[in-house]
Each structure stands twice: as structure tokens, then as C-alpha cells.
Design an enzyme around this catalytic site. Structure first.
Site, PDB file in Angstrom:
ATOM      1  CB  SER A  39      -0.904   0.003   1.227  1.00 45.66           C
ATOM      2  OG  SER A  39      -0.147   0.318   2.375  1.00 45.66           O
ATOM      3  CE  LYS A  40      -3.076   3.294  -0.839  1.00 45.03           C
ATOM      4  NZ  LYS A  40      -3.888   2.392  -0.056  1.00 45.03           N
ATOM      5  NE  ARG A  41       1.185   0.667   6.570  1.00 47.69           N
ATOM      6  CZ  ARG A  41       0.832  -0.530   6.113  1.00 47.69           C
ATOM      7  NH1 ARG A  41      -0.270  -0.663   5.429  1.00 47.69           N
ATOM      8  NH2 ARG A  41       1.573  -1.573   6.363  1.00 47.69           N
TER       9      ARG A  41
END
Length: 471
Positions: free
Chosen positions: A237-239
RNA sequence: GGUCCCAUCGUCUAGCGGUCUAGGACAUCGGCCUCUCACGCCGAAAACGGGGGUUCGAGUCCCCCUGGGAUCACCA
């Protein structure tokens, strides 16, 4: 029968690394088999889908070079088709109207979960539908006895008990069909023979198979690819940092390098690490697809990019580096030795962006000299040899690397100094930095006039040191 | 929690019963090369999660455990 695959992203965000890998496997399989590859945009979630995302996905696919033979199809333009099939199920008694509200269902789900039970629709509306409501969704009446078997191309045989499946909603109360339904209709109607997708879809597969059966449509072969995980071993994910394909384009990655890295995450061909696109098409096979999830490793991707950067023809890299030079405010496209310049930079650059940054000095008017470098190398003691070098360079004709090298040899001999003694001051005067491509090639690419100009400027910058003129 | 998937160096992986004292690659650490930085080359450290079977023989097949992941939506 000829192979037909598809990539079917939902336009709810940019195309990320994981999606790109799925697209790549489908594309490679189709190309390897001489089949057809379809792009289909699954935009039935009107809440979250955006045209902007759809455009970006298409742009990313094009950049990666994953060309499609059909599409892009948009599911939002095929709604009448889906409704027709919903009607069919309804009239055959294979689906029914459900008048429960989202809130009620949510409530029940929570209750079931809190009691440690699996949330499952209780078929209330099948048995006795409320007469006082008019808004409804349509549910598929899913068989609850027996088992559904998925003969998966990568996972092998997977068996699901049908009582694990519940009556999924195929048409929302707003009239929009849902994923599990549209995917079945489209894959069948478009003649998709092989559905390759992330293994997060494996659990959906038995319901979809039930739908195919109820509709009497041909069932494609399935292959569930292992997921790509972030460094913390959870779903990407963006994380986890830059995950957008286009972000890698903007960072100066080569599309074939991105493909090369991604294909090796879940597929292998002996010990080979670096592949051209042609080789991938030739060598790709589902037999060599792995079964376990892999962790995305940006460092290795950078290395792969470097390998491709080194092996590509300089003309090609020169062309692709242009936007990055322009970004820095120069346009070397008409420079007579632009390609030569790129050649000197290829093996010491990991990205196109880095290449442009370290090659910027070739194309600027003069050069800003780094203070530290100046202090360390432009000292009074180098004035005599540097001056002599300029003198020699001026009379060098033709101005080739080999002849430039001779000038240095002569200076070394006359002053009894080593190359390092003269090369570093030169480098600083010519490039402004202590790091650059080989000094002879730098001078060659710069050309006699510019090189001499920069060297003379460099010499003029050296402070006169009366204290120790010979040091 | 139910269901499903997965399990070789830190990471990506080779291995498809004997050739495994487990190979390659990234990263790490030494060294060499050298006009700087790289590239390149040489070398080091580093893994079959545990337990049962099957077999003459298991990293390779089966079962259990453990661990990780995914999924249980009127998202896709």
C-alpha cells in the site's frame, strides 16, 4: 483454442506495482501463446471510480509497453447487458430480490462476528419478503450443498465447501451490478480463456464458478498469482512508499527494467536475472510461476534498472533521457556530442534522472564550481601544469580522446607528476565536481573550445599564493 | 474467529527423491582494478521453521504443529 487473457483494474487509484505485475503476467502469457490480450476497466463502483484514474492506468500500461489487442472496455457502458443476465437469473429462480437495508445487514454481520460465527445472509427475503418495501438489491441463490473445486493453474486443486458461500449481491439497490457478477459475464462473453489475477481473488473463485454454472456460460481456466508484499510482509500500500508505476517513470526508471524486476517476483528462469522484453515473451511460462508471496525490494529494482541502462544503445538512452535534461533546464537534443555524452554516463547512472543530473555540466554555459572541490584541488601548485595542458590542448588536432590523452602524458612527463595530480584539478575546472566520467572523454565531449574556456576560467580562480608558490 | 493460500540465506529465487558438505542475484563486509565516482573482477558471512511418517535414501512426497499472508461488503 487460442489463448485470450485480460487485465481488469478498477479505476479507483493509480496503477500500482502489484497491478502492473498482474497485467504483465497476463500480457506475457498471451504474447507467449500467440493469443489476445484485453484491457477492461471495472468501473461499476460509481462512488470510487474516476475517469482520471482510468486515464492514468491506461497511460501507465502504455508506458510499460503492455499493449492490448481489445479495449479498453468500460463496464459502466455495458450495464444493459448485465441487467439482462440478472433478469434471466431472476426469472429462472436462481436469484431473488433482497429488501434488507445496508444498516440491517451491517448489524447482523457485527452480531455474528461478535459471537465468533461466520457472517452469512440468512435468506430472510427469499423465504418471506417484506411487502412494505420497494427498494431492493438482487442476490444470487448460491447452492449450499456439495463442493466447488478450482483447478488452479498455479495453486493446484483447491476445494471449497458450498456452505461456506453465501448469497452474494449481484445487483445493488441503485441498479449497478457488482464485481463478482460483472467479472463473470465479461470474462465469459469476451471469450477469456485464462484468468490470471492476484491470489486475493482465490476465495471469490468458487462463487464465480457457481455463477458461470447458473448462467450456463463457459468457465475459463484460473491462475492465482502470489501477492507482492511490502517490507513488513503485509499487502502492498501507499505506506510502503512509491508504489505507482508512473512514479517510477518519473524517477527515471526504464519500463523494461520495471517489467524485468516485476516478472522475477514470482517467476523464474533458472538463474537468469536480466531479460529483454523479447526474451520474456519467448521464455515466459506458467510452469515457472512460484506459489509464495514475495516482498517488494526497491534496491534490487534499482539494480535491475542499472543493468538495463548499461546494456541499452546510447542513442536510445539519449532519447529517453531528454525529458530529464529538460527538467533541469537544458536541452541537449541538438548538441553534436549528446550521444557521446550519454555513453560516458550510462554505466555510472542507476536512473535516467541520475544520468541527467550527473551529465548536466556538459550542457551548461560554463560551470559552477563546488567550493569544497575548489579548495581541495585548485591550488597554486597546479597552475603551471594546467597552463601547459591548455597550451597543448589548443594545438591538438584532431581533437580525439587519444590525442587528448597524449597531452596529459606530455604534461606528466614534463612536470614529473602522476595523472591523478593533474586530472582532479582538471575535473573540478571542467565539471565543477570531484566526480565525473573519465577525464579524457569529458574533454572530448565538451569540445576544444569549451574545455579550454573552462580550464582557463579554473586557472583564473586559483589564488596567487606568495607564501609557498611551489607547494 | 471461519475459510483459503503459503513456508530454502535479511530479500528475490534455483532445486521438480540420490549429482545438496544446498546454486545464483540484490543488499552487507573484505580485497583487486583505477585519473575521481562508478563498472568490473576475486573472496567472506548468510537459508532448507519444528515434529512425525513414506522410502534403501527427503530441501524435494504425506500428516500435524508453528509461523506468515489473504479473504469473509449493496469494493474490486
Amino acid at each position: 483454442m487460442s489463448v485470450k487473457t485480460r487485465f481488469a483494474p478498477s479505476p479507483t487509484g493509480y496503477l500500482h506495482i502489484g497491478g502492473a505485475r498482474t497485467a504483465l503476467f497476463n500480457w506475457l502469457f498471451a504474447r507467449n501463446q500467440g493469443g489476445t490480450f484485453v484491457l477492461r476497466i471495472e468501473d461499476t463502483d460509481s462512488e470510487r471510480s474516476t475517469e482520471e484514474s482510468a486515464r492514468e492506468i491506461v497511460e501507465a500500461m502504455e508506458w510499460l509497453g503492455l499493449n492490448w489487442d481489445e479495449g479498453p472496455y468500460f463496464q459502466s457502458q455495458r450495464l444493459a447487458l448485465y441487467r439482462e443476465y440478472v433478469e434471466r437469473l431472476l426469472s429462472q429462480g436462481k436469484a431473488y430480490r433482497c429488501y434488507c437495508t445496508k444498516e440491517e445487514l451491517e448489524e447482523e454481520r457485527k452480531r455474528a462476528l461478535s459471537q465468533g460465527k461466520k457472517p452469512r445472509y440468512n435468506r430472510r427475503c427469499l423465504e418471506n419478503p417484506p411487502s412494505d418495501r420497494k427498494e431492493f438489491a438482487v442476490r444470487f441463490l448460491c447452492p449450499d450443498e456439495g463442493e466447488t473445486v478450482v483447478e488452479d493453474l498455479v495453486k493446484g486443486t483447491v476445494v471449497f465447501k458450498n456452505d461456506e458461500l453465501d448469497d452474494l449481491i449481484i445487483l445493488r439497490s441503485d441498479g449497478m451490478p457488482t464485481y463478482n457478477f460483472t467479472v463473470v459475464i465479461d470474462d465469459a462473453l469476451m471469450g477469456i480463456t485464462h484468468v490470471l489475477r492476484g491470489d486475493d481473488h482465490l476465495n471469490n473463485t468458487p462463487r464465480q464458478i457457481q455463477l458461470y454454472r447458473a448462467l450456463d456460460l463457459p468457465i475459463p481456466r484460473f491462475g492465482h498469482l502470489p501477492m507482492i508484499l511490502g517490507h513488513d510482509r503485509t499487502r502492498l500500500s501507499k505506506r510502503h512508499g512509491a508504489m505507482s508505476v508512473l512514479a517510477y517513470r518519473d524517477m527515471g526508471y526504464l519500463p523494461e527494467a520495471v517489467n524485468n524486476y516485476l516478472v522475477r517476483l514470482g517467476w523464474s528462469f533458472g538463474d537468469q536475472e536480466i531479460f529483454t522484453m523479447e526474451e520474456l515473451i519467448e521464455k515466459f511460462s506458467l510452469d515457472n510461476v512460484g506459489t509464495s508471496a514475495g516482498v517488494f525490494n526497491p534496491e534490487k529494482m534499482l539494480w535491475v534498472n542499472h543493468q538495463h541502462l548499461k546494456m541499452s544503445p546510447p542513442e536510445e538512452i539519449a532519447r529517453r533521457a531528454l525529458p530529464f535534461f529538460r527538467e533541469l533546464g537544458v536541452d541537449p537534443s541538438n548538441h553534436p556530442r549528446y550521444v557521446d555524452a550519454v555513453r560516458t554516463l550510462q554505466e555510472r547512472s542507476k536512473t535516467l534522472k541520475e544520468l541527467a543530473e550527473s551529465g548536466l555540466f556538459y550542457f551548461t554555459d560554463g560551470v559552477d564550481i563546488d567550493e569544497g572541490a575548489k579548495k581541495k584541488f585548485l591550488k597554486p601548485s597546479v597552475v603551471p601544469p594546467l597552463t601547459r595542458l591548455v597550451e597543448l590542448l589548443k594545438e591538438t588536432e584532431p581533437f580525439t580522446e587519444e590525442n587528448i590523452s597524449r597531452c596529459f602524458e606530455k604534461v606528466m612527463e614534463e612536470f614529473q607528476i602522476k595523472l591523478g595530480k593533474i586530472a582532479q584539478p582538471c575535473r573540478v575546472a571542467l565539471t565543477g565536481k570531484t566526480v565525473s566520467p573519465g577525464i579524457f572523454e569529458v574533454i572530448y565531449v565538451l569540445g576544444k573550445e569549451e574545455a579550454v574556456k573552462r580550464l582557463e576560467k579554473g586557472i583564473s580562480l586559483i589564488p596567487l599564493d606568495a607564501e609557498s608558490p611551489l607547494k
